[in-house]
Design a protein around this motif. Structure first.
Motif, PDB file in Angstrom:
ATOM      1  N   LEU A   1      52.526  72.457 -62.575  1.00 13.80           N
ATOM      2  CA  LEU A   1      51.515  71.598 -63.188  1.00 13.80           C
ATOM      3  C   LEU A   1      50.301  71.425 -62.279  1.00 13.80           C
ATOM      4  O   LEU A   1      49.148  71.552 -62.728  1.00 13.80           O
ATOM      5  CB  LEU A   1      52.125  70.235 -63.511  1.00 13.80           C
ATOM      6  CG  LEU A   1      51.183  69.214 -64.172  1.00 13.80           C
ATOM      7  CD1 LEU A   1      50.716  69.721 -65.529  1.00 13.80           C
ATOM      8  CD2 LEU A   1      51.872  67.860 -64.318  1.00 13.80           C
ATOM      9  N   VAL A   2      50.540  71.143 -60.995  1.00  9.61           N
ATOM     10  CA  VAL A   2      49.423  70.945 -60.057  1.00  9.61           C
ATOM     11  C   VAL A   2      48.637  72.237 -59.878  1.00  9.61           C
ATOM     12  O   VAL A   2      47.400  72.230 -59.867  1.00  9.61           O
ATOM     13  CB  VAL A   2      49.941  70.420 -58.701  1.00  9.61           C
ATOM     14  CG1 VAL A   2      48.794  70.320 -57.693  1.00  9.61           C
ATOM     15  CG2 VAL A   2      50.607  69.063 -58.869  1.00  9.61           C
ATOM     16  N   LEU A   3      49.333  73.362 -59.747  1.00 14.10           N
ATOM     17  CA  LEU A   3      48.631  74.647 -59.617  1.00 14.10           C
ATOM     18  C   LEU A   3      47.832  74.975 -60.877  1.00 14.10           C
ATOM     19  O   LEU A   3      46.707  75.485 -60.794  1.00 14.10           O
ATOM     20  CB  LEU A   3      49.649  75.766 -59.346  1.00 14.10           C
ATOM     21  CG  LEU A   3      50.212  75.864 -57.935  1.00 14.10           C
ATOM     22  CD1 LEU A   3      51.312  76.917 -57.873  1.00 14.10           C
ATOM     23  CD2 LEU A   3      49.112  76.201 -56.926  1.00 14.10           C
ATOM     24  N   PHE A   4      48.396  74.681 -62.036  1.00 19.06           N
ATOM     25  CA  PHE A   4      47.708  74.965 -63.295  1.00 19.06           C
ATOM     26  C   PHE A   4      46.439  74.124 -63.435  1.00 19.06           C
ATOM     27  O   PHE A   4      45.368  74.639 -63.793  1.00 19.06           O
ATOM     28  CB  PHE A   4      48.659  74.695 -64.469  1.00 19.06           C
ATOM     29  CG  PHE A   4      48.056  74.971 -65.815  1.00 19.06           C
ATOM     30  CD1 PHE A   4      47.908  76.278 -66.271  1.00 19.06           C
ATOM     31  CD2 PHE A   4      47.618  73.922 -66.618  1.00 19.06           C
ATOM     32  CE1 PHE A   4      47.341  76.535 -67.505  1.00 19.06           C
ATOM     33  CE2 PHE A   4      47.051  74.169 -67.862  1.00 19.06           C
ATOM     34  CZ  PHE A   4      46.913  75.476 -68.302  1.00 19.06           C
ATOM     35  N   VAL A   5      46.566  72.828 -63.134  1.00 16.93           N
ATOM     36  CA  VAL A   5      45.399  71.944 -63.209  1.00 16.93           C
ATOM     37  C   VAL A   5      44.340  72.374 -62.198  1.00 16.93           C
ATOM     38  O   VAL A   5      43.132  72.396 -62.502  1.00 16.93           O
ATOM     39  CB  VAL A   5      45.820  70.480 -62.970  1.00 16.93           C
ATOM     40  CG1 VAL A   5      44.594  69.578 -62.828  1.00 16.93           C
ATOM     41  CG2 VAL A   5      46.713  69.988 -64.107  1.00 16.93           C
ATOM     42  N   ASP A   6      44.767  72.734 -61.005  1.00 17.07           N
ATOM     43  CA  ASP A   6      43.827  73.178 -59.960  1.00 17.07           C
ATOM     44  C   ASP A   6      43.106  74.449 -60.385  1.00 17.07           C
ATOM     45  O   ASP A   6      41.897  74.598 -60.152  1.00 17.07           O
ATOM     46  CB  ASP A   6      44.593  73.406 -58.659  1.00 17.07           C
ATOM     47  CG  ASP A   6      43.665  73.599 -57.471  1.00 17.07           C
ATOM     48  OD1 ASP A   6      42.639  72.907 -57.400  1.00 17.07           O
ATOM     49  OD2 ASP A   6      43.969  74.457 -56.625  1.00 17.07           O
TER      50      ASP A   6
END
Length: 527
Positions: free
Chosen positions: A188-193
């Motif tokens: 999730l964090v990588l996708f949002v970033d």
């Protein structure tokens, strides 16, 4: 009138049967956990390599994992192994001072973990390469990994209680939920970033995922057992900890330093010798290459450690014989499968050096599980001195092979040499142990050697496989067709030849070993 109901088995047989059944159940749960974990991780890695740069992936998969494993392994390994030697195994209700002191010991890893986490973080940041330092939010990410380690160590009292009470299902649920949370948060964090177009949170994403894992594991354990705390024994003047187990924990903790160097030596060497992009590639290759080892061998080693620890605490002849029989049966089967794996794996599987590494890894795991369960403090100190020598062998072999141009595969070959040396030491220990405890216990290294006709048949099979590949032109087909060669008639025929030879070799071993297997079964029933 006589009752027609069968008489229950004697308490000793009931206890042994319960231990064996619990061990088999634990093994199945742990294999399922590792299968879920490794396959889930493999699928996730395919997504992560597209969202994170090779440098970030290499830093998280090699260097951050090394920081994490250093904190966890050095803090808890000694206590985990020592607590399995405890002789009381009842529930917490109605526990006496001895049980309280044993459970108090499980809080030590968290106490050790805090200063070790701070020290490891500072050392890593001080010696990190310039390439690593240039990555965004490095300090924050390392701090989060250290914090995740401390949170995970807070679960140790509950983890050890689950292992002592053979509640492996609780551990499997906790770690399964933790792996799911870790994967979801990281992705999730990588996708949002990536959607923001900044690509600056890659290291933080991996760190937050690890923190999520630790929090979820702790939460599930706490929900199951409640949040524990150190208890005061009724006879407080005798101390809060079991002195014998505490001394054993200290010895095993010091030994874990050397064992950690051997276990994580590849990551240590990669950190100093390989660029970050290569570290990421090695992490992915190692994840696939070690799937069998992680899914089967690691759960087996953990289960055997519990099994042997429980069995040998009684110090009775029949239990020593059962331990000897179990170790003999395990190693005999592993050696036989290893012979077939090397012969057929090298011919049909694209595993390279892993073909030789996986068999020695399997043998070493079972033997070291026995040693850690049976060794006295004196034995452990002797093993530590030898393990220091093994670490010198490992590092020297790896550096030499690197300089000879073998690349990262030199780590696998060096580890194979190191594990082979440790296997020889463990076999020597097992032989001495059973002779010293009970001279009438039947255990010998010669019993582990497969029957000569089986070895001859395996050698003949190896020759026939090479002749088959040559006659059928398999290598030329592989070069011309590539991955679709498996559908070619000559390749299918070659695979059929190998399968037939493999089944034949296995049938020969089963036929020749039937008497030995029957004798082990009869002796087990008699005991």
């Amino acid at each position: 009138m006589a009752s027609s109901e069968p008489k229950p088995p004697p308490p000793k047989q009931q206890q042994q049967k319960s231990l064996l059944n619990s061990s088999v159940t634990s093994l199945s749960f742990l294999v399922a956990l590792q299968l879920f974990s490794r396959l889930f991780t493999s699928v996730l890695n395919q997504a992560l390599v597209r969202l994170a740069s090779p440098s970030a992936f290499g830093t998280a998969s090699i260097q951050f994992e090394l920081v994490l494993s250093t904190i966890l392994f050095l803090s808890r390994e000694g206590v985990r192994n020592a607590i399995l030697r405890s002789k009381t195994t009842g529930k917490e209700d109605g526990e006496g001072d001895e049980r309280v002191k044993q459970l108090n010991l499980t809080f030590i890893p968290a106490l050790l973990g805090v200063p070790l986490a701070v020290g490891t973080t500072l050392v890593y940041l001080a010696f990190a390469s310039e390439e690593v330092r240039r990555q965004p939010h490095l300090t924050v990410a390392v701090a989060l990994y250290a914090g995740a380690a401390v949170v995970e160590l807070l679960s140790e009292p509950m983890h050890n209680r689950a292992m002592l009470e053979l509640k492996t299902n609780v551990r499997v649920r906790a770690e399964g939920l933790g792996i799911t949370a870790k994967s979801f948060v990281t992705f999730l964090v990588l996708f949002v970033d990536a959607r923001r177009g900044q690509d600056t949170l890659a290291l933080v994403a991996f760190a937050l995922g690890q923190l999520a894992y630790s929090v979820v594991v702790f939460g599930h354990y706490a929900r199951t057992f409640g949040v524990p705390w150190v208890k005061k024994p009724k006879a407080a003047q005798s101390g809060y900890f079991d002195s014998a187990l505490l001394n054993l924990s200290v010895t095993m903790t010091f030994q874990s330093v050397i064992k950690h160097v051997l276990t994580e030596g590849d990551k240590l060497l990669l950190t100093f010798f390989s660029p970050l992009e290569d570290q990421g590639g090695y992490a992915i290759a190692a994840n696939y290459g070690s799937l069998l080892a992680r899914i089967v061998f690691q759960p087996l080693e953990e289960t055997l450690r519990v099994f042997f620890s429980r069995l040998l605490t009684s110090q009775k002849k029949q239990d020593y014989q059962q331990a000897a029989d179990a170790l003999t049966a395990l190693l005999s089967v592993q050696i036989t499968i290893s012979v077939l794996f090397v012969i057929f794996g090298s011919a049909y599987l694209v595993l390279g050096a892993w073909v030789y590494y996986i068999p020695v890894l399997a043998l070493n795991g079972g033997l070291e599980a026995f040693l850690s369960s049976a060794a006295s403090t004196k034995d452990l100190n002797r093993q530590s001195r030898w393990m220091f020598a093994f670490s010198v062998i490992y590092i020297s072999a790896a550096v030499m092979l690197y300089r000879l141009g073998f690349g990262d595969v030199s780590l696998i070959y060096a580890n194979t040499v190191n594990l082979a040396a440790r296997i020889l030491y463990c076999l020597s220990f097992a032989s001495r142990f059973f002779v010293a405890k009970e001279r009438s216990v039947n255990f010998g290294v010669w019993q582990l050697v497969p029957p000569i006709p089986f070895l001859v048949a395996s050698a003949a099979a190896s020759l026939l496989i090479k002749l088959s590949a040559s006659w059928l032109g398999v290598e030329a087909t592989l070069k011309s067709v590539g991955k679709y060669a498996v559908f070619q008639k000559n390749v299918l025929l070659h695979v059929g030849v190998g399968g037939s030879l493999g089944v034949s070799c296995l049938a020969i071993w089963l036929f020749l070993s039937r008497r030995r297997i029957a004798a082990l079964v009869r002796r087990s029933k008699k005991d």
